[in-house]
Design an enzyme around this catalytic site. Structure first.
Site, PDB file in Angstrom:
ATOM      1  N   HIS A 300     -14.697 -14.366  28.751  1.00  0.00           N
ATOM      2  CA  HIS A 300     -15.334 -13.212  29.363  1.00  0.00           C
ATOM      3  C   HIS A 300     -14.307 -12.510  30.246  1.00  0.00           C
ATOM      4  O   HIS A 300     -13.184 -12.996  30.413  1.00  0.00           O
ATOM      5  CB  HIS A 300     -16.521 -13.643  30.235  1.00  0.00           C
ATOM      6  CG  HIS A 300     -17.686 -14.196  29.464  1.00  0.00           C
ATOM      7  ND1 HIS A 300     -18.323 -13.484  28.472  1.00  0.00           N
ATOM      8  CD2 HIS A 300     -18.344 -15.382  29.569  1.00  0.00           C
ATOM      9  CE1 HIS A 300     -19.332 -14.209  27.996  1.00  0.00           C
ATOM     10  NE2 HIS A 300     -19.350 -15.374  28.623  1.00  0.00           N
ATOM     11  N   CYS A 343     -14.790  -7.984  25.349  1.00  0.00           N
ATOM     12  CA  CYS A 343     -15.174  -6.577  25.370  1.00  0.00           C
ATOM     13  C   CYS A 343     -14.181  -5.776  26.204  1.00  0.00           C
ATOM     14  O   CYS A 343     -13.404  -6.312  26.964  1.00  0.00           O
ATOM     15  CB  CYS A 343     -16.567  -6.398  25.950  1.00  0.00           C
ATOM     16  SG  CYS A 343     -17.857  -7.251  25.055  1.00  0.00           S
TER      17      CYS A 343
END
Length: 457
Positions: A300, A343
Site C-alpha cells: 500500500h 495505486c
C-alpha cells in the site's frame, strides 16, 4: 565518523546564515522529505539529516559542494570543501552528475532574481490561491514556492500558473520558464518512454537489428545476472489492510526471475524503516560481477510514498536514488529496474463502454505518484497511471504483476526488449474489464540501450 569530517561540518555550519539555510533546504527537497526539512532550524541539524540520508560523508562531499556552489558561497567551496567554481562547472556539465534538479534550480534562480516589489506583486496575485497567513510581508519567495507546491499550484510538470503571473510584470522570467519547459521536452523525447505506445512489429524488428549492429544492448552475460529483490507486504498491523493475493504475485515473480538466472530474494511484511534499510543494504553490495538490478515493491502507499506494514511511509524517490551512479558505483552504466504494484490515487479509471462500478472480487492498493531522479539507466514500471487505482485479485494476484510475468515468459525467449514486453503488458491489462473500470500501466525510463533478458539454453 572521522574527526576531520565532524570538524569540517562544524566550521561550515558556523558560516551559514538563516537565509542561506533556507536555500540549502529548498535545494535539497528532491532528496529529503519535506516534513523532515521543515523541522530543521540549525545548519548542524541539516547536515545531520544529509548524513542520515547518505547524501554526504567523509568520502562523499559532492552534494554539499553542489549546494554551496548553487547558493554562491564560493568561499566555503574553496576554503572548506576542496573544490572551486571552475571545477564544479566542469563536473556539472557531465550528464547525470547534478544532484539538484533543473526544476529546483529554476525556482531558486527565480527567487534570487526577484526584487522586493516583485515578491509583493506575486503575493498580491496569489491572494485567491493561498491562505492570507502564508502571504505575510515577511514570507520569502522560497516559502511562497513551497506553499504553491503543497497546494499543487505548481509542479515539475505544470508551471502554467507561474508563467501567467510573471507574464504580467516580469516577461523575462516567463521566458526563462518557457526555456526550461522546452529543455524538459527534449529530455523526455530522449529518455522517457510514455505509455500507451503502439509499436509495429516490423519497426520493432528494424530497431532491434540496429541495436544489435551498433552494440546498443546492455550486457547480460554473468550468472547470476544480478539480484531480484522483492519487497512484498501482505500482513499489516491493521488486519483490514492485509493484501490478499500478493503471495501469488511473489511466487510468480520468483518463478520468472529464477528462470532468468537472477539471485532472487523476497522480504515479506517490512515496516517502513526496514523497507529503506533493505534497499540501502542492496545498493551497498558489490555488483561488479552483476549485469543488472531488479526490485519489485508490492504494498500500500500514498502520494510519492510506499507504506510499511506499520503504516510508516518511505519516499519512493529515496529508494530509487540509492542506485544512482554516485550512490551505487558498481552498478553505474548498468540497468536498474523497479516495478511498483500500487495505486497512484483513488480514482477509478472508467471504461468507455461500461459505467464504472465496484467489484466484490477485486481489491486496490493505495500509493504514489512519482518522478524518478534524473539519472541514466533506471526504469520504473508503475502498475497504473497517475490518480488511478491498481487492481488486485485476492485469489489470483494483481492484474499488473500477473500480466508482466506472463508476457516475460512468452517474450523473453523471443529476445524482446523489456520496453516492448511492457507494451504488451499495457495491451493485456488495458483489455481487461475490472468491475466496470480500466487500468493502464505506465513506464518511466532513462535506459540508454535495449534491455534483453537472456534465457538459459
Amino acid at each position: 565518523m572521522s574527526t576531520h569530517f565532524v570538524k569540517l561540518l562544524f566550521e561550515v555550519s558556523g558560516a551559514v546564515v538563516t537565509q542561506e539555510l533556507a536555500a540549502l533546504k529548498f535545494l535539497s527537497l528532491d532528496h529529503i522529505p519535506r516534513k523532515k526539512l521543515e523541522a530543521i532550524q540549525e545548519t548542524k541539524a541539516f547536515f545531520d539529516v544529509l548524513q542520515e540520508q547518505d547524501m554526504i560523508g567523509p568520502e562523499n562531499l559532492f552534494f554539499l559542494q553542489e549546494l554551496f556552489y548553487r547558493i554562491g558561497r564560493i568561499n566555503i567551496l574553496t576554503g572548506h570543501l576542496g573544490s572551486s567554481r571552475e571545477e564544479m562547472e566542469r563536473e556539472l556539465r557531465v550528464p547525470g552528475r547534478a544532484q539538484v534538479s533543473d526544476y529546483r534550480q529554476l525556482l531558486y534562480g527565480i527567487a534570487e532574481d526577484l526584487t522586493p516589489d516583485d515578491v509583493a506583486s506575486v503575493k498580491f496575485l496569489l491572494k485567491e490561491q493561498l491562505p492570507k497567513n502564508k502571504l505575510q510581508a515577511n514570507a520569502s519567495m522560497l516559502q511562497i514556492f513551497l506553499e504553491m507546491e503543497i497546494k499543487e499550484i505548481i509542479t515539475e510538470d505544470n508551471l502554467k500558473m507561474l508563467k501567467d503571473i510573471f507574464q504580467r510584470f516580469r516577461v523575462d522570467i516567463k521566458k526563462r520558464i518557457d526555456a526550461y519547459e522546452e529543455k524538459k521536452k527534449e529530455n523526455y523525447s530522449r529518455e522517457e518512454v510514455r505509455y500507451p505506445v503502439s509499436v509495429h512489429p516490423e519497426e520493432q524488428g528494424a530497431e532491434g537489428g540496429a541495436a544489435k549492429q551498433h552494440g546498443k544492448i546492455y550486457k547480460m552475460k554473468n550468472n547470476p545476472h544480478g539480484y531480484c529483490l522483492i519487497l512484498n507486504n501482505y500482513i499489516f498491523k491493521n488486519p483490514l489492510n492485509n493484501r490478499e493475493g500478493t503471495l501469488q504475485d511473489g511466487e510468480a515473480v520468483k518463478r520468472v526471475f529464477k528462470w532468468l538466472q537472477f539471485d532472487t530474494v523476497e522480504y515479506p511484511n517490512l515496516e517502513g524503516k526496514k523497507i529503506y534499510e533493505t534497499v540501502k543494504e542492496y545498493s551497498k553490495k558489490d555488483h561488479k560481477k552483476m549485469d543488472c538490478f531488479v526490485c519489485f515493491i508490492l504494498s500500500h502507499g500514498e502520494k510519492d510514498k510506499i507504506k510499511g506494514v506499520d503504516d510508516e511511509c518511505v519516499n519512493i524517490e529515496d529508494l530509487v536514488s540509492c542506485f544512482t551512479g554516485i550512490n551505487c558505483p558498481s552498478l553505474a552504466g548498468k540497468p536498474k529496474v523497479f516495478f511498483i504494484q500500487a495505486c497512484q490515487g483513488c480514482v477509478r479509471h472508467p471504461s468507455v463502454t461500461v459505467e464504472a462500478d465496484s467489484s466484490g472480487h477485486l481489491e486496490v492498493d493505495a500509493s504514489p505518484s512519482i518522478s524518478i531522479p534524473d539519472k541514466a539507466d533506471i526504469l520504473i514500471g508503475m502498475s497504473t497511471v497517475e490518480d488511478c487505482l491498481s487492481f488486485r485479485n485476492p485469489q489470483t494476484g494483481s492484474v499488473y504483476i500477473q500480466a508482466l510475468c506472463k508476457q516475460m515468459e512468452l517474450l523473453c525467449p523471443e529476445r524482446e526488449d523489456l520496453t516492448a514486453i511492457l507494451t504488451e503488458v499495457n495491451k493485456e491489462v488495458a483489455r481487461q474489464d475490472l468491475g466496470g473500470c480500466k487500468q493502464m500501466p505506465k513506464i518511466i525510463s532513462t535506459l540508454r540501450k535495449d534491455l534483453i533478458f537472456e534465457v538459459p539454453q
